[in-house]
Design a protein around this motif. Structure first.
Motif, short mmCIF file in Angstrom:
data_model
loop_
_atom_site.label_atom_id
_atom_site.label_comp_id
_atom_site.label_asym_id
_atom_site.label_seq_id
_atom_site.Cartn_x
_atom_site.Cartn_y
_atom_site.Cartn_z
N VAL A 7 -0.57 -0.61 8.42
CA VAL A 7 -0.88 -1.22 7.13
C VAL A 7 -1.36 -0.15 6.16
CG1 VAL A 7 -1.46 -3.50 8.07
CG2 VAL A 7 -3.26 -1.78 7.77
N ILE A 8 -1.24 -0.43 4.89
CA ILE A 8 -1.78 0.45 3.85
C ILE A 8 -3.15 -0.14 3.49
CG2 ILE A 8 -1.41 1.36 1.52
CD1 ILE A 8 1.68 0.67 2.18
N SER A 9 -4.20 0.49 3.99
CA SER A 9 -5.53 -0.12 3.85
C SER A 9 -6.03 -0.08 2.42
CB SER A 9 -6.53 0.49 4.82
OG SER A 9 -6.57 1.87 4.69
N ALA A 28 7.28 -3.09 2.47
CA ALA A 28 7.18 -1.88 3.29
C ALA A 28 7.52 -0.70 2.40
CB ALA A 28 8.14 -1.93 4.47
N ILE A 29 6.80 0.40 2.61
CA ILE A 29 7.09 1.62 1.85
C ILE A 29 7.76 2.64 2.77
CG2 ILE A 29 5.10 1.21 0.35
CD1 ILE A 29 3.77 3.68 1.73
N LYS A 53 0.98 -11.55 -1.86
CA LYS A 53 -0.36 -11.47 -1.26
C LYS A 53 -0.35 -10.61 0.01
CE LYS A 53 -2.35 -14.09 -4.29
NZ LYS A 53 -2.69 -13.27 -5.48
N ASP A 54 0.80 -10.53 0.70
CA ASP A 54 0.85 -9.78 1.95
C ASP A 54 0.52 -8.31 1.72
OD1 ASP A 54 1.68 -12.15 2.99
OD2 ASP A 54 3.73 -11.51 3.44
N SER A 77 -2.72 3.58 12.81
CA SER A 77 -2.91 2.14 12.70
C SER A 77 -2.92 1.70 11.24
CB SER A 77 -4.20 1.71 13.40
OG SER A 77 -5.28 2.43 12.88
N ALA A 78 -3.34 2.60 10.36
CA ALA A 78 -3.40 2.30 8.93
C ALA A 78 -3.38 3.63 8.18
CB ALA A 78 -4.67 1.54 8.60
N ILE A 79 -2.92 3.59 6.94
CA ILE A 79 -2.98 4.79 6.09
C ILE A 79 -3.66 4.43 4.77
CG2 ILE A 79 -0.85 5.69 7.12
CD1 ILE A 79 0.39 5.31 4.19
#
Ligand code: SF4
Ligand code: SF4
Length: 96
Positions: A7-9, A28-29, A53-54, A77-79
């Motif tokens: 996920v993009i935090s 998605a990027i 919203k996602d 896990s996240a960026i």
């Protein structure tokens, strides 16, 4: 190997269409080109922002020299994404 897309935090690039409240709402990027930039960044000329919203995720990343890269995907896990010289860069990048 990562089992889910990271996920993009947070994303600091509030001028991007997909950004609302420093959160990314692109489906998605892709990260990469000559360095670890967000390829989905789009500054909307009318100042509009996505109503999705996602929370956005990292689909593909072409930055093999990052220690989180595993077969052209991101295993973090996240960026976080940061603004840099008028575009958006992955702030989680770490050289192997
Ligand atoms: S991560 Fe990329 S697509 Fe998402 S809001 Fe930031 S610049 Fe836009
Ligand atoms: S942390 Fe590394 S592998 Fe993940 S998106 Fe950023 S540059 Fe690519």
């Amino acid at each position: 190997m990562a089992t889910a897309m990271p996920v993009i935090s947070t994303c600091e690039v509030s001028s991007c269409f997909y950004n609302a409240g420093k959160m990314c709402h692109a489906p998605a990027i892709n990260v990469g080109s000559d360095h670890a930039l967000c390829d989905a960044f789009m500054a909307d000329s009318k100042g509009r922002h996505s109503a999705r919203k996602d929370v956005g995720m990292v689909g593909a990343c072409h930055i093999e020299e990052c220690k989180f890269n595993d077969a052209m995907t991101c295993s973090a896990s996240a960026i976080v994404v940061l603004g840099h010289s008028g575009h958006a860069d992955c702030g989680t990048y770490q050289h192997r």
